[in-house]
Design a protein around this motif. Structure first.
Motif, PDB file in Angstrom:
ATOM      1  N   ALA A 125       0.837  -1.207   0.000  1.00 46.39           N
ATOM      2  CA  ALA A 125       0.000   0.000   0.000  1.00 46.39           C
ATOM      3  C   ALA A 125       0.869   1.253   0.000  1.00 46.39           C
ATOM      4  O   ALA A 125       0.545   2.246  -0.663  1.00 46.39           O
ATOM      5  CB  ALA A 125      -0.930  -0.015   1.203  1.00 46.39           C
ATOM      6  N   ILE A 126       1.973   1.214   0.735  1.00 45.62           N
ATOM      7  CA  ILE A 126       2.884   2.369   0.764  1.00 45.62           C
ATOM      8  C   ILE A 126       3.508   2.582  -0.616  1.00 45.62           C
ATOM      9  O   ILE A 126       3.603   3.714  -1.120  1.00 45.62           O
ATOM     10  CB  ILE A 126       3.986   2.163   1.831  1.00 45.62           C
ATOM     11  N   THR A 127       3.926   1.487  -1.254  1.00 50.06           N
ATOM     12  CA  THR A 127       4.534   1.582  -2.582  1.00 50.06           C
ATOM     13  C   THR A 127       3.554   2.173  -3.592  1.00 50.06           C
ATOM     14  O   THR A 127       3.918   3.038  -4.414  1.00 50.06           O
ATOM     15  CB  THR A 127       5.009   0.197  -3.049  1.00 50.06           C
ATOM     16  N   ALA A 128       2.315   1.730  -3.549  1.00 54.44           N
ATOM     17  CA  ALA A 128       1.309   2.254  -4.476  1.00 54.44           C
ATOM     18  C   ALA A 128       1.044   3.725  -4.211  1.00 54.44           C
ATOM     19  O   ALA A 128       0.862   4.516  -5.157  1.00 54.44           O
ATOM     20  CB  ALA A 128       0.020   1.448  -4.345  1.00 54.44           C
ATOM     21  N   ARG A 129       1.031   4.110  -2.968  1.00 53.87           N
ATOM     22  CA  ARG A 129       0.811   5.517  -2.608  1.00 53.87           C
ATOM     23  C   ARG A 129       1.966   6.382  -3.102  1.00 53.87           C
ATOM     24  O   ARG A 129       1.745   7.484  -3.627  1.00 53.87           O
ATOM     25  CB  ARG A 129       0.658   5.618  -1.089  1.00 53.87           C
ATOM     26  N   GLU A 130       3.181   5.889  -2.935  1.00 50.83           N
ATOM     27  CA  GLU A 130       4.356   6.633  -3.392  1.00 50.83           C
ATOM     28  C   GLU A 130       4.350   6.778  -4.910  1.00 50.83           C
ATOM     29  O   GLU A 130       4.756   7.821  -5.452  1.00 50.83           O
ATOM     30  CB  GLU A 130       5.628   5.936  -2.915  1.00 50.83           C
ATOM     31  N   ALA A 131       3.883   5.740  -5.591  1.00 49.17           N
ATOM     32  CA  ALA A 131       3.835   5.799  -7.054  1.00 49.17           C
ATOM     33  C   ALA A 131       2.866   6.873  -7.536  1.00 49.17           C
ATOM     34  O   ALA A 131       3.075   7.469  -8.611  1.00 49.17           O
ATOM     35  CB  ALA A 131       3.453   4.437  -7.626  1.00 49.17           C
ATOM     36  N   ARG A 132       1.844   7.126  -6.777  1.00 52.59           N
ATOM     37  CA  ARG A 132       0.877   8.167  -7.143  1.00 52.59           C
ATOM     38  C   ARG A 132       1.336   9.550  -6.698  1.00 52.59           C
ATOM     39  O   ARG A 132       0.687  10.558  -6.981  1.00 52.59           O
ATOM     40  CB  ARG A 132      -0.486   7.868  -6.510  1.00 52.59           C
ATOM     41  N   GLY A 133       2.434   9.595  -5.946  1.00 51.96           N
ATOM     42  CA  GLY A 133       2.937  10.870  -5.457  1.00 51.96           C
ATOM     43  C   GLY A 133       2.116  11.431  -4.306  1.00 51.96           C
ATOM     44  O   GLY A 133       2.140  12.642  -4.057  1.00 51.96           O
ATOM     45  N   GLU A 134       1.433  10.569  -3.595  1.00 56.28           N
ATOM     46  CA  GLU A 134       0.552  11.015  -2.510  1.00 56.28           C
ATOM     47  C   GLU A 134       1.217  10.804  -1.140  1.00 56.28           C
ATOM     48  O   GLU A 134       2.042   9.897  -0.974  1.00 56.28           O
ATOM     49  CB  GLU A 134      -0.777  10.255  -2.546  1.00 56.28           C
ATOM     50  N   THR A 135       0.849  11.633  -0.206  1.00 60.61           N
ATOM     51  CA  THR A 135       1.285  11.489   1.184  1.00 60.61           C
ATOM     52  C   THR A 135       0.073  11.577   2.088  1.00 60.61           C
ATOM     53  O   THR A 135      -0.947  12.196   1.737  1.00 60.61           O
ATOM     54  CB  THR A 135       2.290  12.584   1.577  1.00 60.61           C
ATOM     55  N   LEU A 136       0.192  10.965   3.248  1.00 57.97           N
ATOM     56  CA  LEU A 136      -0.886  10.988   4.229  1.00 57.97           C
ATOM     57  C   LEU A 136      -0.514  11.899   5.382  1.00 57.97           C
ATOM     58  O   LEU A 136       0.574  11.785   5.939  1.00 57.97           O
ATOM     59  CB  LEU A 136      -1.160   9.567   4.755  1.00 57.97           C
ATOM     60  N   ASP A 137      -1.420  12.787   5.705  1.00 61.33           N
ATOM     61  CA  ASP A 137      -1.230  13.701   6.837  1.00 61.33           C
ATOM     62  C   ASP A 137      -2.290  13.351   7.882  1.00 61.33           C
ATOM     63  O   ASP A 137      -3.195  14.136   8.152  1.00 61.33           O
ATOM     64  CB  ASP A 137      -1.376  15.152   6.352  1.00 61.33           C
ATOM     65  N   ASN A 138      -2.155  12.150   8.452  1.00 64.27           N
ATOM     66  CA  ASN A 138      -3.162  11.629   9.376  1.00 64.27           C
ATOM     67  C   ASN A 138      -2.724  11.790  10.830  1.00 64.27           C
ATOM     68  O   ASN A 138      -1.524  11.897  11.126  1.00 64.27           O
ATOM     69  CB  ASN A 138      -3.433  10.147   9.101  1.00 64.27           C
ATOM     70  N   ARG A 139      -3.717  11.747  11.716  1.00 60.70           N
ATOM     71  CA  ARG A 139      -3.422  11.858  13.154  1.00 60.70           C
ATOM     72  C   ARG A 139      -4.419  11.029  13.942  1.00 60.70           C
ATOM     73  O   ARG A 139      -5.628  11.140  13.724  1.00 60.70           O
ATOM     74  CB  ARG A 139      -3.480  13.323  13.598  1.00 60.70           C
ATOM     75  N   LEU A 140      -3.894  10.198  14.832  1.00 59.43           N
ATOM     76  CA  LEU A 140      -4.758   9.444  15.744  1.00 59.43           C
ATOM     77  C   LEU A 140      -5.141  10.367  16.901  1.00 59.43           C
ATOM     78  O   LEU A 140      -4.305  10.691  17.741  1.00 59.43           O
ATOM     79  CB  LEU A 140      -4.035   8.195  16.254  1.00 59.43           C
ATOM     80  N   VAL A 141      -6.377  10.800  16.922  1.00 60.51           N
ATOM     81  CA  VAL A 141      -6.828  11.743  17.944  1.00 60.51           C
ATOM     82  C   VAL A 141      -6.899  11.055  19.296  1.00 60.51           C
ATOM     83  O   VAL A 141      -6.348  11.531  20.288  1.00 60.51           O
ATOM     84  CB  VAL A 141      -8.198  12.345  17.562  1.00 60.51           C
ATOM     85  N   ARG A 142      -7.567   9.935  19.353  1.00 59.84           N
ATOM     86  CA  ARG A 142      -7.670   9.187  20.604  1.00 59.84           C
ATOM     87  C   ARG A 142      -8.218   7.792  20.327  1.00 59.84           C
ATOM     88  O   ARG A 142      -8.879   7.561  19.315  1.00 59.84           O
ATOM     89  CB  ARG A 142      -8.575   9.898  21.615  1.00 59.84           C
ATOM     90  N   ILE A 143      -7.909   6.890  21.250  1.00 59.43           N
ATOM     91  CA  ILE A 143      -8.505   5.550  21.240  1.00 59.43           C
ATOM     92  C   ILE A 143      -9.641   5.575  22.259  1.00 59.43           C
ATOM     93  O   ILE A 143      -9.413   5.707  23.463  1.00 59.43           O
ATOM     94  CB  ILE A 143      -7.465   4.475  21.600  1.00 59.43           C
ATOM     95  N   ASP A 144     -10.857   5.485  21.765  1.00 58.95           N
ATOM     96  CA  ASP A 144     -12.014   5.553  22.659  1.00 58.95           C
ATOM     97  C   ASP A 144     -12.135   4.298  23.514  1.00 58.95           C
ATOM     98  O   ASP A 144     -12.452   4.369  24.700  1.00 58.95           O
ATOM     99  CB  ASP A 144     -13.299   5.764  21.851  1.00 58.95           C
TER     100      ASP A 144
END
Length: 222
Positions: free
Chosen positions: A132-151
């Protein structure tokens, strides 16, 4: 002694007696309190009278509070079997590690950190993340995600297969997710609105292994 003297002494004695009674008959605040009767000496409560047709009130029984448990009741039998095989297993410590692993694996995947994923996942899980990381890199995309909390996070299932244990954990978490293109422009998601996730991850470990770490075996949406 004259009759007058006898009468005078009697009056004096009566006066002193009245004074003595007036002092001793009053409470000064330092006297010992009366000893309460023992339990068997107390009066029994009066019986409650019921009108005809009424039924006595049922005794209230509080339901057992399971909110503080780290596992669901359905996993208890499997946990007992695991404990019988591995006396060092502790469900509380396992869940502390499982919550930490959830955060570390997600953050490593979002950042494209293959080395951390290699340490925390078994072969199949690692390859799925790496692809999944390789495919994302091939598309030139990055993820700017954040785990807010574990409920919440609880053990829902425990399986014993020969010398291997598999423990499934159900996570409810809030995650803010943003996908950016190669220019850094946001193409999906929102940083202001966190999305609720419902994941079921399974960890495995060989019983008796010198390595105390559990590896992620499967990850799926619940």
């Amino acid at each position: 002694m004259t009759a007058f003297s006898i009468v005078l002494l009697a009056m004096i004695a009566a006066f002193l007696g009245m004074r003595l009674y007036s002092v001793l008959g009053k409470r000064t605040g330092h006297e010992q309190e009366p000893v309460p009767p023992r339990r068997d000496e107390r009066a029994a409560p009066a019986p409650v009278r019921l009108e005809e047709g009424e039924t006595p009130p049922a005794a209230s029984t509080a339901a057992a509070d399971t909110s503080g448990l780290v596992y669901e009741p359905a996993a208890e039998a499997g946990l007992r079997q695991l404990l019988a095989t591995d006396r060092s297993f502790d469900a509380g410590r396992f869940m502390e590690g499982a919550e930490a692993a959830y955060r570390m694996i997600l953050e490593a995947y979002w950042a494209g950190d293959r080395d951390t994923l290699r340490d925390l996942c078994d072969d199949d899980s690692y390859e799925a993340f790496a692809d999944a990381i390789t495919a994302r890199e091939a598309r030139g995309e990055t993820l700017d995600n954040r785990l807010v909390r574990i409920d919440s996070a609880k053990i829902t299932e425990v399986e014993m297969n020969r010398n291997e244990a598999r423990v499934t954990v159900h996570y409810h978490a809030d995650i803010s997710a943003v996908t950016r293109d190669s220019e850094g422009r946001m193409i999906a998601g929102s940083m202001s609105d966190a999305s609720q996730t419902d994941d079921r991850w399974t960890f495995r470990r060989a019983i008796g292994s010198s390595d105390p770490n559990w590896l992620l075996d499967e990850a799926e949406a619940a």
